[in-house]
Design an enzyme around this catalytic site. Structure first.
Site, PDB file in Angstrom:
ATOM      1  N   ASP A  37       0.854  -1.190   0.000  1.00 30.96           N
ATOM      2  CA  ASP A  37       0.000   0.000   0.000  1.00 30.96           C
ATOM      3  C   ASP A  37       0.893   1.245   0.000  1.00 30.96           C
ATOM      4  OD1 ASP A  37      -3.276   0.136   1.056  1.00 30.96           O
ATOM      5  OD2 ASP A  37      -2.174   2.017   0.847  1.00 30.96           O
ATOM      6  N   VAL A  64       1.258   1.423  -6.783  1.00 30.18           N
ATOM      7  CA  VAL A  64       1.007   0.501  -7.899  1.00 30.18           C
ATOM      8  C   VAL A  64       1.180   1.152  -9.274  1.00 30.18           C
ATOM      9  CG1 VAL A  64      -0.527  -1.054  -6.612  1.00 30.18           C
ATOM     10  CG2 VAL A  64      -1.507   0.889  -7.878  1.00 30.18           C
ATOM     11  N   TYR A 155     -12.798   7.466 -13.495  1.00 32.10           N
ATOM     12  CA  TYR A 155     -12.917   6.223 -12.713  1.00 32.10           C
ATOM     13  C   TYR A 155     -13.627   5.145 -13.533  1.00 32.10           C
ATOM     14  CZ  TYR A 155     -14.068   3.142  -8.772  1.00 32.10           C
ATOM     15  OH  TYR A 155     -14.181   2.058  -7.918  1.00 32.10           O
ATOM     16  N   THR A 190     -16.522   1.361   2.729  1.00 35.06           N
ATOM     17  CA  THR A 190     -15.094   1.621   2.936  1.00 35.06           C
ATOM     18  C   THR A 190     -14.910   3.143   2.903  1.00 35.06           C
ATOM     19  OG1 THR A 190     -14.450   1.714   0.623  1.00 35.06           O
ATOM     20  CG2 THR A 190     -14.532  -0.475   1.613  1.00 35.06           C
TER      21      THR A 190
HETATM   22  P1  NAD Z   1     -10.139   2.143   0.303  1.00 35.25           P
HETATM   23  O1  NAD Z   1      -9.871   3.560  -0.009  1.00 35.25           O
HETATM   24  O2  NAD Z   1     -10.731   1.770   1.610  1.00 35.25           O
HETATM   25  O3  NAD Z   1      -8.821   1.274   0.100  1.00 35.25           O
HETATM   26  C1  NAD Z   1      -7.984   1.453  -1.014  1.00 35.25           C
HETATM   27  C2  NAD Z   1      -6.553   1.243  -0.575  1.00 35.25           C
HETATM   28  O4  NAD Z   1      -5.721   1.431  -1.730  1.00 35.25           O
HETATM   29  C3  NAD Z   1      -6.086   2.257   0.474  1.00 35.25           C
HETATM   30  O5  NAD Z   1      -5.449   1.606   1.552  1.00 35.25           O
HETATM   31  C4  NAD Z   1      -5.128   3.160  -0.290  1.00 35.25           C
HETATM   32  O6  NAD Z   1      -4.083   3.689   0.507  1.00 35.25           O
HETATM   33  C5  NAD Z   1      -4.597   2.204  -1.348  1.00 35.25           C
HETATM   34  N1  NAD Z   1      -4.046   2.905  -2.500  1.00 35.25           N
HETATM   35  C6  NAD Z   1      -4.521   4.024  -3.101  1.00 35.25           C
HETATM   36  N2  NAD Z   1      -3.704   4.391  -4.099  1.00 35.25           N
HETATM   37  C7  NAD Z   1      -2.681   3.486  -4.124  1.00 35.25           C
HETATM   38  C8  NAD Z   1      -1.529   3.343  -4.918  1.00 35.25           C
HETATM   39  N3  NAD Z   1      -1.231   4.221  -5.895  1.00 35.25           N
HETATM   40  N4  NAD Z   1      -0.702   2.298  -4.693  1.00 35.25           N
HETATM   41  C9  NAD Z   1      -0.985   1.425  -3.690  1.00 35.25           C
HETATM   42  N5  NAD Z   1      -2.047   1.524  -2.883  1.00 35.25           N
HETATM   43  C10 NAD Z   1      -2.889   2.544  -3.111  1.00 35.25           C
HETATM   44  O7  NAD Z   1     -11.071   1.635  -0.898  1.00 35.25           O
HETATM   45  P2  NAD Z   1     -11.849   0.267  -1.170  1.00 35.25           P
HETATM   46  O8  NAD Z   1     -13.269   0.620  -1.282  1.00 35.25           O
HETATM   47  O9  NAD Z   1     -11.425  -0.817  -0.270  1.00 35.25           O
HETATM   48  O10 NAD Z   1     -11.330  -0.010  -2.661  1.00 35.25           O
HETATM   49  C11 NAD Z   1     -10.668  -1.176  -3.060  1.00 35.25           C
HETATM   50  C12 NAD Z   1     -10.937  -1.408  -4.528  1.00 35.25           C
HETATM   51  O11 NAD Z   1     -12.324  -1.662  -4.720  1.00 35.25           O
HETATM   52  C13 NAD Z   1     -10.613  -0.220  -5.428  1.00 35.25           C
HETATM   53  O12 NAD Z   1     -10.038  -0.685  -6.628  1.00 35.25           O
HETATM   54  C14 NAD Z   1     -11.969   0.396  -5.702  1.00 35.25           C
HETATM   55  O13 NAD Z   1     -12.003   1.104  -6.915  1.00 35.25           O
HETATM   56  C15 NAD Z   1     -12.825  -0.841  -5.751  1.00 35.25           C
HETATM   57  N6  NAD Z   1     -14.263  -0.586  -5.544  1.00 35.25           N
HETATM   58  C16 NAD Z   1     -14.728  -0.022  -4.381  1.00 35.25           C
HETATM   59  C17 NAD Z   1     -16.089   0.151  -4.204  1.00 35.25           C
HETATM   60  C18 NAD Z   1     -16.676   0.705  -2.936  1.00 35.25           C
HETATM   61  O14 NAD Z   1     -17.881   1.000  -2.893  1.00 35.25           O
HETATM   62  N7  NAD Z   1     -15.931   0.830  -1.860  1.00 35.25           N
HETATM   63  C19 NAD Z   1     -16.976  -0.252  -5.215  1.00 35.25           C
HETATM   64  C20 NAD Z   1     -16.461  -0.801  -6.378  1.00 35.25           C
HETATM   65  C21 NAD Z   1     -15.108  -0.979  -6.530  1.00 35.25           C
END
Ligand code: NAD
Length: 254
Positions: A37, A64, A155, A190
């Site tokens: 992360d 990443v 996005y 989240t």
């Molecule tokens: P979150 O913000 O709780 O967690 C995301 C994590 O990714 C964080 O710990 C952040 O520090 C890390 N991160 C951000 N940029 C980064 C980078 N450049 N390199 C490494 N780490 C990085 O979000 P989440 O909801 O757990 O999201 C996880 C995945 O699920 C994402 O790909 C998001 O697009 C996808 N998603 C989330 C939702 C939702 O409703 N929460 C819905 C659909 C898809």
């Protein structure tokens, strides 16, 4: 039952949210972990919790979007475990601007993390999977790859790209016994909406309207997505590749 015994799983964005839930669940199921992360402070907390339970964990600060950093992560993974069996390309960032409102800076940033990050993950971890005799890649897309909203141009572009990238990779790597599947979470509790690049907003406000159109009338929990990832990570899904697992409380049925 330990469904991931003897497997090494690499999960990006594991400091919180769904990545953290997947790390904790995979550890319970017997996996060794490489968790990465940009947020190293929270990541270390997750790592020390898991180590206290006896899981072998390598925690790495990692953006990443950086090819150099992916090379280093692959090197460290090889040095520590000699192989990777499971890759979850989970790290992602959100942005809520429409086509006209989106700036070049936001566009490039969202693409570099969500889309380029997913491609780089596959590019640099597949060689370690070949060493393991195969593997499972789980790319995290979104229901925003399946429906238009009119509000999240960058996005939604990246999540749509992840969908088709996973399918072409599934064909490319089938000969290597490497499966590539995609999860499409709906609204999950989240912090991602609070950290939206352009318009920080509270999860409750953002989701209150969405809840009305979700047939199950609630948002999901990170663990409900993690269980889907567990199935795809385990050998139970050994004949499943190029699949699309939607976990959204029915949001995209209509
Ligand atoms: P979150 O913000 O709780 O967690 C995301 C994590 O990714 C964080 O710990 C952040 O520090 C890390 N991160 C951000 N940029 C980064 C980078 N450049 N390199 C490494 N780490 C990085 O979000 P989440 O909801 O757990 O999201 C996880 C995945 O699920 C994402 O790909 C998001 O697009 C996808 N998603 C989330 C939702 C939702 O409703 N929460 C819905 C659909 C898809």
């Amino acid at each position: 039952m330990n469904r991931l015994n003897n497997k090494v799983a690499l999960i990006t964005g594991a400091a919180k949210g769904m990545g953290e839930a997947e790390a904790r669940l995979f550890a319970e199921e017997g996996a060794s972990l490489i968790i990465t992360d940009v947020d190293y402070t929270n990541l270390e907390k997750v790592a020390s919790d898991l180590q206290a339970l006896g899981t072998k964990v390598l925690a790495l600060k990692h953006n990443v979007a950086s090819e150099e950093e992916w090379k280093k992560v692959a090197e460290e993974a090889e040095k520590t475990f000699g192989k990777v069996d499971v890759l979850v390309n989970n790290a992602g960032i959100f942005s809520v601007s429409g086509v006209e409102e989106t700036t070049m800076e936001i566009w490039n940033k969202v693409i570099s993390v969500n889309q380029t990050g997913t491609w780089l993950g596959m590019k640099y971890i597949v060689p370690l999977m070949r060493k393991a005799g195969g593997g499972s890649i789980i790319n995290i897309s979104s229901v925003y790859a399946l429906i238009g909203t009119g509000t999240s141009a960058a996005y939604q572009s990246t999540k749509g790209a992840i969908r088709i990238l996973s399918k072409t990779a599934a064909i490319e790597f089938a000969k290597d016994n490497i499966r590539v599947n995609t999860i499409f979470p709906g609204a999950i509790a989240t912090t991602i909406t609070e950290t939206a690049l352009d318009k920080p907003s509270k999860m409750e406000e953002t989701t209150s309207d969405i809840i009305q159109i979700i047939p199950m009338k609630r948002i999901g929990k990170p663990i409900e997505v993690a269980y889907g990832a567990l199935y795809l990570a385990s050998d139970e899904s050994s004949y499943t590749t190029g699949a699309e697992l939607v976990i959204d409380g029915g949001w995209t049925i209509p």
